[in-house]
Motif scaffolding. Structure first.
Motif, PDB file in Angstrom:
ATOM      1  N   ASN A  14       0.818  -1.205   0.000  1.00  0.00           N
ATOM      2  CA  ASN A  14       0.000   0.000   0.000  1.00  0.00           C
ATOM      3  C   ASN A  14       0.859   1.265   0.000  1.00  0.00           C
ATOM      4  OD1 ASN A  14      -2.424  -1.399  -0.008  1.00  0.00           O
ATOM      5  ND2 ASN A  14      -2.533  -1.494   2.227  1.00  0.00           N
ATOM      6  N   ASP A  20       0.860   9.447  -5.742  1.00  0.00           N
ATOM      7  CA  ASP A  20       1.342  10.805  -5.498  1.00  0.00           C
ATOM      8  C   ASP A  20       2.213  11.300  -6.649  1.00  0.00           C
ATOM      9  OD1 ASP A  20       0.030  10.898  -3.105  1.00  0.00           O
ATOM     10  OD2 ASP A  20       1.779  10.358  -1.887  1.00  0.00           O
ATOM     11  N   ARG A  51       2.081   1.809  -3.498  1.00  0.00           N
ATOM     12  CA  ARG A  51       0.972   2.222  -4.351  1.00  0.00           C
ATOM     13  C   ARG A  51       0.645   3.699  -4.117  1.00  0.00           C
ATOM     14  NH1 ARG A  51      -2.357  -1.039  -2.593  1.00  0.00           N
ATOM     15  NH2 ARG A  51      -1.985  -2.725  -4.075  1.00  0.00           N
ATOM     16  N   ASN A  52       0.609   4.105  -2.854  1.00  0.00           N
ATOM     17  CA  ASN A  52       0.315   5.512  -2.545  1.00  0.00           C
ATOM     18  C   ASN A  52       1.399   6.436  -3.079  1.00  0.00           C
ATOM     19  OD1 ASN A  52      -2.062   4.846  -1.222  1.00  0.00           O
ATOM     20  ND2 ASN A  52      -1.068   4.667   0.782  1.00  0.00           N
ATOM     21  N   ARG A  53       2.649   5.988  -3.016  1.00  0.00           N
ATOM     22  CA  ARG A  53       3.736   6.803  -3.576  1.00  0.00           C
ATOM     23  C   ARG A  53       3.596   6.953  -5.077  1.00  0.00           C
ATOM     24  NH1 ARG A  53       9.004   4.402  -0.255  1.00  0.00           N
ATOM     25  NH2 ARG A  53       8.515   5.431   1.745  1.00  0.00           N
TER      26      ARG A  53
END
Length: 285
Positions: free
Chosen positions: A3, A11, A6-8
């Motif tokens: 996760n 962004d 994925r968030n990076r």
């Protein structure tokens, strides 16, 4: 893929999408301004600024338009600035924090986003028909004053709200009254933010066309206004009049008038940015 990774990635993707949208907007703006400059720069000269409107494009000028804009800006500032600043001071410093005050604040914030054509209809009914001012400069200025009044009130309140209470308490501790505290301490400390809001509000007013057309501003005025009760035209209306004609010469005149209007708008916004930066440097709290 975790996760965190994925968030990076999201962004990073959002950052590049934002950069791409910004670059696209800047490129389109440069293309637009470039085309305007290419078409209109050759037409700008002293005769263009001092000639009256004419059916001959080569002889037509913007004297009545830019003097009408100056009249409208001046009258609007005289009407809206004292009322807006006074209302902002009252709501922030004197008004009681109750349900009625909350409703008033909410409506003022909403009025700042109302389409300008609505203010034109309001001005047509009140100033033109009820007060019988006709399509005069004063009617136009009163209409635009209503348009920018919520913006000035909100800017004044936010600037005053940014002044720390410690400054007020120190003034009260020295024996000053509430009004003396506001006049000699709070307003000077908030002046940069207030001036910025005022200039940005006036820069919006200078480009408005719809409210002035509704109240009866003319597309063709063969004389320079001498008093607030005279009929008038302004640069945006003169530009619309020229670009709506099929002749290429009038399109060139419209481009030249757009350049003049852009110079006025950019100058006002530049002054607002300068005052804001200067005020932020002086603030020490």
């Amino acid at each position: 893929m975790s996760n965190i990774q994925r968030n990076r990635n999201i962004d990073t993707a959002f950052k590049y999408v934002g950069i791409g949208c910004t670059f696209f907007g800047i490129v389109m703006l440069l293309i637009f301004i470039g085309n305007i400059l290419v078409d209109g720069l050759t037409r700008i000269d002293w005769d263009f600024l001092t000639n009256l409107p004419s059916r001959r494009a080569s002889k037509a000028g913007i004297l009545t338009a830019w003097t009408g804009t100056a009249w409208i800006l001046g009258l609007t500032a005289i009407i809206a600035i004292p009322m807006g600043v006074a209302a902002g001071i009252y709501l922030q410093e004197y008004g009681k924090k109750n349900r009625l005050a909350h409703i008033i604040e909410l409506n003022i914030a909403n009025l700042a986003g109302v389409p300008s054509i609505i203010y034109g209809l309001l001005g047509l009914e009140i100033f033109v028909r009820v007060m019988r001012l006709g399509g005069s400069l004063l009617a136009g200025a009163l209409t635009l004053a209503l348009l920018i009044l919520p913006i000035i009130i909100v800017a004044t309140r936010e600037a005053i709200k940014a002044v720390p209470n410690s400054l007020r308490e120190a003034s009260y501790g020295m024996g000053a009254t509430k009004w003396q505290t506001i006049w000699y301490q709070v307003l000077p400390a908030a002046s940069g933010g207030i001036l910025t809001g005022i200039i940005l509000a006036l820069s919006r007013a200078v480009g408005e066309t719809a409210p002035l057309i509704v109240i009866g501003a003319l597309a063709y005025v063969p004389f320079v206004a001498d008093s607030p009760m005279d009929e008038f035209t302004v640069l945006p209306i003169q530009i619309f009049n020229w670009v709506s004609r099929p002749q290429q010469e009038f399109l060139v005149n419209g481009a030249a008038a757009i350049i003049i209007l852009l110079i006025i708008t950019f100058a006002m916004n530049g002054i607002a940015v300068y005052l804001r930066n200067r005020w932020q440097k002086k603030v020490s709290w």
